[in-house]
Each structure stands twice: as C-alpha cells, then as structure tokens.
Design an enzyme around this catalytic site. Sequence first.
Site, PDB file in Angstrom:
ATOM      1  N   GLY A 116       3.504 -25.137  -3.408  1.00 27.15           N
ATOM      2  CA  GLY A 116       2.945 -26.289  -2.431  1.00 27.15           C
ATOM      3  C   GLY A 116       4.591 -27.085  -2.196  1.00 27.15           C
ATOM      4  O   GLY A 116       4.890 -27.431  -1.185  1.00 27.15           O
ATOM      5  N   PRO A 117       5.356 -27.089  -3.129  1.00 25.20           N
ATOM      6  CA  PRO A 117       6.646 -27.516  -3.152  1.00 25.20           C
ATOM      7  C   PRO A 117       7.503 -26.348  -2.555  1.00 25.20           C
ATOM      8  O   PRO A 117       7.698 -25.396  -3.191  1.00 25.20           O
ATOM      9  CB  PRO A 117       7.142 -27.832  -4.633  1.00 25.20           C
ATOM     10  CG  PRO A 117       6.143 -28.067  -5.544  1.00 25.20           C
ATOM     11  CD  PRO A 117       4.992 -27.303  -4.823  1.00 25.20           C
ATOM     12  N   GLY A 157       9.787 -24.140   6.649  1.00 20.80           N
ATOM     13  CA  GLY A 157       9.947 -25.065   5.679  1.00 20.80           C
ATOM     14  C   GLY A 157      10.586 -24.532   4.249  1.00 20.80           C
ATOM     15  O   GLY A 157      11.682 -25.145   3.840  1.00 20.80           O
ATOM     16  N   ASN A 186       6.927 -19.693  13.309  1.00 27.25           N
ATOM     17  CA  ASN A 186       6.025 -20.415  14.479  1.00 27.25           C
ATOM     18  C   ASN A 186       6.865 -21.399  15.177  1.00 27.25           C
ATOM     19  O   ASN A 186       6.016 -22.118  15.898  1.00 27.25           O
ATOM     20  CB  ASN A 186       4.738 -20.620  14.056  1.00 27.25           C
ATOM     21  CG  ASN A 186       4.850 -21.697  12.699  1.00 27.25           C
ATOM     22  OD1 ASN A 186       5.537 -22.245  12.743  1.00 27.25           O
ATOM     23  ND2 ASN A 186       3.807 -21.720  12.025  1.00 27.25           N
ATOM     24  N   ILE A 188       7.245 -24.508  14.407  1.00 28.14           N
ATOM     25  CA  ILE A 188       6.521 -25.635  14.369  1.00 28.14           C
ATOM     26  C   ILE A 188       6.554 -26.003  12.704  1.00 28.14           C
ATOM     27  O   ILE A 188       6.411 -25.354  11.850  1.00 28.14           O
ATOM     28  CB  ILE A 188       5.169 -25.534  14.668  1.00 28.14           C
ATOM     29  CG1 ILE A 188       4.896 -25.295  16.147  1.00 28.14           C
ATOM     30  CG2 ILE A 188       4.421 -26.761  14.379  1.00 28.14           C
ATOM     31  CD1 ILE A 188       5.576 -26.341  17.078  1.00 28.14           C
ATOM     32  N   ARG A 350      25.350 -26.260 -29.680  1.00 24.52           N
ATOM     33  CA  ARG A 350      25.412 -25.017 -28.745  1.00 24.52           C
ATOM     34  C   ARG A 350      26.098 -23.724 -29.309  1.00 24.52           C
ATOM     35  O   ARG A 350      25.605 -22.539 -29.004  1.00 24.52           O
ATOM     36  CB  ARG A 350      26.163 -25.158 -27.548  1.00 24.52           C
ATOM     37  CG  ARG A 350      27.664 -25.842 -27.603  1.00 24.52           C
ATOM     38  CD  ARG A 350      28.046 -26.515 -26.423  1.00 24.52           C
ATOM     39  NE  ARG A 350      29.593 -26.865 -26.680  1.00 24.52           N
ATOM     40  CZ  ARG A 350      30.550 -26.227 -26.327  1.00 24.52           C
ATOM     41  NH1 ARG A 350      30.402 -25.081 -25.767  1.00 24.52           N
ATOM     42  NH2 ARG A 350      31.792 -26.514 -26.628  1.00 24.52           N
ATOM     43  N   GLU A 404      21.446 -23.624 -10.158  1.00 24.36           N
ATOM     44  CA  GLU A 404      20.534 -24.076 -11.076  1.00 24.36           C
ATOM     45  C   GLU A 404      19.018 -24.084 -10.908  1.00 24.36           C
ATOM     46  O   GLU A 404      18.209 -23.723 -11.474  1.00 24.36           O
ATOM     47  CB  GLU A 404      20.910 -25.586 -11.639  1.00 24.36           C
ATOM     48  CG  GLU A 404      22.375 -25.450 -12.205  1.00 24.36           C
ATOM     49  CD  GLU A 404      23.367 -25.560 -11.195  1.00 24.36           C
ATOM     50  OE1 GLU A 404      23.230 -25.668 -10.122  1.00 24.36           O
ATOM     51  OE2 GLU A 404      24.485 -25.485 -11.772  1.00 24.36           O
ATOM     52  N   HIS A 466      29.890 -35.852 -15.724  1.00 21.33           N
ATOM     53  CA  HIS A 466      29.227 -34.864 -16.494  1.00 21.33           C
ATOM     54  C   HIS A 466      28.802 -35.357 -17.747  1.00 21.33           C
ATOM     55  O   HIS A 466      28.267 -34.735 -18.582  1.00 21.33           O
ATOM     56  CB  HIS A 466      30.356 -33.726 -17.013  1.00 21.33           C
ATOM     57  CG  HIS A 466      31.029 -32.854 -15.878  1.00 21.33           C
ATOM     58  ND1 HIS A 466      31.350 -33.186 -14.590  1.00 21.33           N
ATOM     59  CD2 HIS A 466      30.741 -31.397 -15.992  1.00 21.33           C
ATOM     60  CE1 HIS A 466      31.357 -32.233 -13.906  1.00 21.33           C
ATOM     61  NE2 HIS A 466      31.210 -31.004 -14.730  1.00 21.33           N
TER      62      HIS A 466
HETATM   63  C1  LIG Z   1       9.612 -29.492  -1.078  1.00 21.26           C
HETATM   64  C2  LIG Z   1       8.510 -30.027  -0.222  1.00 21.26           C
HETATM   65  N1  LIG Z   1       8.907 -31.124   0.791  1.00 21.26           N
HETATM   66  C3  LIG Z   1       7.982 -31.275   1.664  1.00 21.26           C
HETATM   67  C4  LIG Z   1       6.554 -30.866   1.554  1.00 21.26           C
HETATM   68  C5  LIG Z   1       5.655 -31.389   2.673  1.00 21.26           C
HETATM   69  N2  LIG Z   1       5.316 -30.412   3.780  1.00 21.26           N
HETATM   70  C6  LIG Z   1       4.237 -29.473   3.671  1.00 21.26           C
HETATM   71  S1  LIG Z   1       4.206 -28.335   4.907  1.00 21.26           S
HETATM   72  C7  LIG Z   1       5.555 -28.919   5.472  1.00 21.26           C
HETATM   73  C8  LIG Z   1       6.131 -28.347   6.845  1.00 21.26           C
HETATM   74  C9  LIG Z   1       6.298 -26.902   6.652  1.00 21.26           C
HETATM   75  O1  LIG Z   1       6.506 -26.223   7.728  1.00 21.26           O
HETATM   76  P1  LIG Z   1       6.278 -24.785   8.010  1.00 21.26           P
HETATM   77  O2  LIG Z   1       7.040 -23.919   6.827  1.00 21.26           O
HETATM   78  O3  LIG Z   1       6.883 -24.322   9.173  1.00 21.26           O
HETATM   79  O4  LIG Z   1       4.608 -24.575   7.826  1.00 21.26           O
HETATM   80  P2  LIG Z   1       3.805 -24.564   9.188  1.00 21.26           P
HETATM   81  O5  LIG Z   1       4.042 -25.819  10.045  1.00 21.26           O
HETATM   82  O6  LIG Z   1       3.905 -23.264   9.744  1.00 21.26           O
HETATM   83  O7  LIG Z   1       2.593 -24.597   8.380  1.00 21.26           O
HETATM   84  C10 LIG Z   1       6.175 -29.899   4.792  1.00 21.26           C
HETATM   85  C11 LIG Z   1       7.588 -30.682   5.216  1.00 21.26           C
HETATM   86  C12 LIG Z   1       6.245 -29.850   0.805  1.00 21.26           C
HETATM   87  N3  LIG Z   1       5.237 -29.278   0.682  1.00 21.26           N
HETATM   88  N4  LIG Z   1       7.401 -29.565  -0.053  1.00 21.26           N
END
Ligand SMILES: Cc1ncc(C[n+]2csc(CCOP(=O)(O)OP(=O)(O)O)c2C)c(N)n1
Length: 508
Positions: A116-117, A157, A186, A188, A350, A404, A466
């Site tokens: 999701g992230p 993304g 795609n 988009i 450490r 990291e 640091h």
């Molecule tokens: C770290 C993070 N930032 C923002 C989002 C919100 N977000 C979900 S999908 C998306 C766009 C993703 O675009 P893409 O990978 O091209 O997916 P598609 O449009 O093809 O479904 C964003 C910005 C997220 N899920 N995770």
Amino acid sequence: MNNRILQQLANTVRGLSIDAIQKANSGHPGLPMGMADVASVLFNKHLKFNPKNPDWFDRDRFVLSGGHGSMLLYSLLHIYGYNLTMDDLKKFRQLHSKTPGHLEVQETEGVETTTGPLGQGIANAVGMALAETMLAARFNQEIELINHFTFSMLGDGDLQEGISHEVCAFAGHNKLGKLIAFYDSNKITIDGDTSLSFTDDTRKRFEAYHWQVLEVDGHNYDEIDQAIKQAKVETEKPSLIICKTIIGYGSPNKQGTHHVHGAPLGDDEVALTKKNLGISEENFYIPKEVYEFAADIAAKGAEVEKNWNNLLLDLQKSNSELYRQFKTIVNNEIGDVNFPYFKEGKIATRKASGEVLSVITSQIPIMVGGSADLTPSNNTRAKGQTSYSPGNRQGNYIHYGIREFGMGAIMNGIALHGGILPYGGTFFVFSDYMRPAVRLSAMMGLRVVYVFTHDSIGLGEDGPTHQPVEHLTSLRAMPNLLVLRPMDANETSVAWQVALKNTNRPSA
Ligand SMILES: Cc1ncc(C[n+]2csc(CCOP(=O)(O)OP(=O)(O)O)c2C)c(N)n1
C-alpha cells in the site's frame, strides 16, 4: 492452453474487480483491469503455487507492490481456490473482512506481504529473492530443495519512490536473477498523465542497475509469455518486463485516464464495460469453465508440491542432519541459546552488542546480519560471519550499502520469506530514514531486529545532525514495535534475548 481461456480469465478478474469496487463504493479498478492479462499469463503458465497450501516453502513468491490494486489478487486467489470465498469478495474494503482495501499479509491466505505504501512491495520482493539465494546455497547439496522465483508487479508510483532506486540497485548488484518484475507502464497516476512529474528513461535506469529489461504489449498473451520465459532463463540479472498497458482496460469511457485509477466506475460504466468485454452482466459472475480451468492449474500445483515433498523425504533418508537443519529453519526456530554474561559491564553497549552477536550467531544459523555501511560503528558483524555476495551466496552478513530504508524493507522481505532471521544496523538518528519500513515490520508482526547505535548525549564531534533527540520517543510511539534501550553490557545481552524471543514483532 489457448489464448481464449487466458482472456476469459483476465476478463473474469476485470468483472470481479469492478463489481467489488462498485459494491464497496470505493477502490481502485484501474490496476486490476490493466494488469489482468499479465496476471492471467503468470498464474496460468508460470507461477508455482498450491492454493491448498499457501505456505508451501518452495512456492514462487508473488508481490503486488501497488497494494491499491488488491482486487486483482483477491480475484485470482478466489478463482484458483485459495481460502477466499465469494462472500469474502463481496465484503471488499469492509472492517474485519479478509479483503481489506490494501493487501495485508495477516488477513488473507495467499497474500505474501502488506503493500500500500508504494515502493516497499518491490523492496520486500528483493528481500525474498535474496533469501532464496541464501537458502538455496545452504540446502541444495545433493537435492535441489530451494528453487523458486520471486515475481512482483510495480507501477509508476513504485518506480518514483526513492526506495525503488535503493533496492533495485541492490538487486542488480547482487545478481538476483530469479527476481522478475512487471512494470505496469500505463502512464497514469492519480494527478493525471505521468508527464506531469515522471519522464525517467526507465529502461536505461534499470540497464544501469545491471538488470535485463524486456518490453511487451501488456495485453498480448504471446508477448507476455515469451518475456517471462526469457526472464526465467536469465539467471544472473534480475528482469524488468515493461508492460505497456492501458489503465482500466475495457472501460469504454474511462480507460487510459486517471478517472479509472481510484474510483468506482459507476453503474452505467460497469454495464458498458461488461458489454465491451463481452462478459455476463450478472454481478460477481465467474463462468464455470474458468473455475474448472483454474482447478486444473491448482491441481497441477498440488502435484508439484507433492513431488517436492518426496524430495524432502529423500533428503531425510540420505542426509538426516541437513534435513533436521532444514526443518529448523522452516519453522524459524532458534533453539536453546547461551547468551554471554559480562563481568565488566562498563563497555559501550554497541561493543557489548557486537560481542553478544559473536557468541549467539554461531548458535543460531538463521541469523543474518547487516548494516547500511556502518558495520564498524554498529558492531553488527559477528566473528565468523562472511560477506554475502554473488560469489558467496552462503555469506551471512549483508552489505546493504547506504540504503537505510531499503535495508529495512529488504529485511521485511527476508523475514516474510522465512528461514532467516534478519538484523541490521545504522545510527539511531537515521532510523528516520527507515521508519516506514519499521512501521510495516510492526504492522506485519515480523521478527526483524533493528540495531540502532549512537544515542548517547555524549555523541561528540559529529554534532547536531547526528544527535538523536526525539527518536526514542517517536519509536516508542509506534504500535507493536518493541523498543529496548540497554544501559550496560548485561542489559544488552538480555535485550538480544528478549528481541529474539519476540517472534511476532520487531525490536529496536
Ligand atoms: C508512499 C505512498 N505515497 C502515496 C500513495 C497514494 N497513492 C496510491 S496509488 C498512487 C498512484 C500510483 O500510481 P501508479 O503506480 O501508476 O498506479 P496506477 O495509477 O497505475 O494504478 C498514489 C500516489 C501511496 N499509496 N503510497
């Protein structure tokens, strides 16, 4: 297998996805509709899996890095007979359902990781592919016990997120040839066309990371199949298959636009889409033929697992010690361990940690260490550990480089794969750089150990950049993360004991 059935399966996935999203009145239809064809070829012709035993150790791993496209995977899991009913699909995005909005590993059998992230899924996949090479090197002696691919789907993304640069460079450097990623190209994202913010030459980028880069029409079954075959035979380089796709494929008025990324199509457009794709207008419809076909594939998968179980029996007969070791790692067991006691407690924690590691890692073969290029400062490398590299897959110390966040998410992937208990170090102040990965370790309940050093007020000449100030409080605010702050050598030894005993959560 002919392309007609591949298409029928892909269109069934499209239909299920748009129906579930319509019913929930929220969700992301664009990705499942766009990548359904690639998924159909992968699941029908390549992926090694047994729906009746989703935890089979030598299964191929499949990571959908864009967790927002969850309906793609839920549809497939249901169709192939995983423990996910039609009723579960109808509860998409509802509280306590097995079909949460974004994929969550603890909620759904067959889901390999929580995504999701964006960006972290591909990083987990890198960790899984890495784990595979380590275990294969250790266990494939007379018998090839570990031999699977890690597949991942990622989107614009994921590729824009910085972590993808860290981990894909790492994967190329380490020649993780059994990692195969599909890029859903795609053009988009949410705001609109990728030209708004993203004009990287992805091919050149990945070639520069030493990946094999292939390109296909993501709606052409033969091209997809051919590319997967080519990716599988390339054992030195990870492969990126750039799939030119149309987001929301099949929706006559919305496909190819950002309107289909993250909103239900609407009843009228659902009807038009089904007509356009030539599928039944009935909601949540799965043709009998698709179920039957998928059951055949699943049965073949079960057969492959059966053969693998026979290999395991062979191993038991021919090398009972290796078999015993294998059973131990599959169960992620650490056994009885002697932890050191320090007569002189006044050494830097450490340093004490390094000494503890030198005593315990030899007793716990599943422990694999590492650092984001601060090995001598973090004291994470134990006596006897050797550096992991393409030439030494048996190495049990990983040089993550100055990455990291990548390290954290790769460790999550290693832990998810199973058979290895990862720990890794950096300066405490840079825990900020990896915090999103720590958060996912905590959410997934993974035994990952984060070694954060240098939090004393006497940090010295490195100065304020640091100096951790709010870091301890902020980590303690994170649910399900065990934060231990040993104050002397013996507390450090106990901290390691406590961390390793906590099998269902990460420790810092
Ligand atoms: C770290 C993070 N930032 C923002 C989002 C919100 N977000 C979900 S999908 C998306 C766009 C993703 O675009 P893409 O990978 O091209 O997916 P598609 O449009 O093809 O479904 C964003 C910005 C997220 N899920 N995770």
